[in-house]
Design a protein around this motif. Sequence first.
Motif, PDB file in Angstrom:
ATOM      1  N   VAL A  60       8.519 -21.308 -22.419  1.00 20.17           N
ATOM      2  CA  VAL A  60       7.672 -22.504 -22.384  1.00 20.17           C
ATOM      3  C   VAL A  60       6.482 -22.239 -23.296  1.00 20.17           C
ATOM      4  O   VAL A  60       5.720 -21.300 -23.085  1.00 20.17           O
ATOM      5  CB  VAL A  60       7.191 -22.800 -20.946  1.00 20.17           C
ATOM      6  CG1 VAL A  60       6.259 -24.000 -20.937  1.00 20.17           C
ATOM      7  CG2 VAL A  60       8.385 -23.024 -20.020  1.00 20.17           C
ATOM      8  N   ALA A  61       6.341 -23.066 -24.316  1.00 24.80           N
ATOM      9  CA  ALA A  61       5.240 -22.916 -25.269  1.00 24.80           C
ATOM     10  C   ALA A  61       3.910 -23.170 -24.577  1.00 24.80           C
ATOM     11  O   ALA A  61       3.837 -23.942 -23.622  1.00 24.80           O
ATOM     12  CB  ALA A  61       5.436 -23.887 -26.425  1.00 24.80           C
ATOM     13  N   SER A  62       2.854 -22.538 -25.076  1.00 17.95           N
ATOM     14  CA  SER A  62       1.543 -22.672 -24.439  1.00 17.95           C
ATOM     15  C   SER A  62       0.847 -23.987 -24.783  1.00 17.95           C
ATOM     16  O   SER A  62      -0.083 -24.381 -24.099  1.00 17.95           O
ATOM     17  CB  SER A  62       0.638 -21.506 -24.837  1.00 17.95           C
ATOM     18  OG  SER A  62       0.348 -21.573 -26.222  1.00 17.95           O
ATOM     19  N   GLY A  63       1.301 -24.651 -25.832  1.00 18.90           N
ATOM     20  CA  GLY A  63       0.612 -25.866 -26.249  1.00 18.90           C
ATOM     21  C   GLY A  63       1.539 -27.039 -26.483  1.00 18.90           C
ATOM     22  O   GLY A  63       2.762 -26.926 -26.398  1.00 18.90           O
ATOM     23  N   LEU A  64       0.904 -28.172 -26.779  1.00 21.91           N
ATOM     24  CA  LEU A  64       1.619 -29.400 -27.136  1.00 21.91           C
ATOM     25  C   LEU A  64       1.010 -29.940 -28.421  1.00 21.91           C
ATOM     26  O   LEU A  64      -0.188 -29.772 -28.674  1.00 21.91           O
ATOM     27  CB  LEU A  64       1.479 -30.446 -26.027  1.00 21.91           C
ATOM     28  CG  LEU A  64       2.096 -30.118 -24.674  1.00 21.91           C
ATOM     29  CD1 LEU A  64       1.707 -31.192 -23.645  1.00 21.91           C
ATOM     30  CD2 LEU A  64       3.610 -30.016 -24.770  1.00 21.91           C
ATOM     31  N   VAL A  65       1.844 -30.598 -29.235  1.00 24.26           N
ATOM     32  CA  VAL A  65       1.360 -31.193 -30.476  1.00 24.26           C
ATOM     33  C   VAL A  65       2.121 -32.489 -30.740  1.00 24.26           C
ATOM     34  O   VAL A  65       3.284 -32.635 -30.359  1.00 24.26           O
ATOM     35  CB  VAL A  65       1.515 -30.215 -31.662  1.00 24.26           C
ATOM     36  CG1 VAL A  65       2.979 -29.987 -32.016  1.00 24.26           C
ATOM     37  CG2 VAL A  65       0.742 -30.689 -32.880  1.00 24.26           C
TER      38      VAL A  65
END
Length: 195
Positions: free
Chosen positions: A29-34
């Motif tokens: 699970v990636a730490s960020g959103l973009v």
Amino acid sequence: MSKSSDEFGFGTPFISYGDVYKNEVLPKVASGLVNATEEDKKLYSVEYGDVFFTRTSETIEEIGIASTCFETIDEATFAGFLIRFRPKTNRLSPRFARFYFRSALGKRYFVKEMNLVTRASLSQALLRNFTVLLPSLKEQEEIASYLEQKTAAIEESITHIKIQIEKLKEYRQALIYEAVTGKIDVRDMELDLVR
């Protein structure tokens, strides 16, 4: 991938510099959103077997830190401060890549070859020239299994020691509390003083 700050915090998964720097294996699970476009998702995809390297930093020690992707992250993209290496064949085991690219071997190569001006930077050309010695896939898997067992044993020892340290801290606090509240008389204790 570079975006303005108002494009972050919503959208699709985003692999950050920290996700790579702090982990030998890329988090599932990636730490960020973009807010990424379809073109961004194609150009900056994150797939099984990819190896990501930290590309820029103010210190040379933080350049070329690698993290290997063990599981494709759908629709994910990655930070512009990273370089992605994607093997074109299946001759490189991701389990082996995890240890190989995170080893001191790559670090020594990058430090020796890198030009440091005001910020350290790992270029695609420098990464492209990095020689990778590949044993057979069978041997890569054997090496990876051995290293996984050894690192798991080390991690278990570290966890055990941390638990012991916490117990000693609790014991120390309890002892201090009992001495301060008068539950034990420290005047009666024998002290071994070094002179």
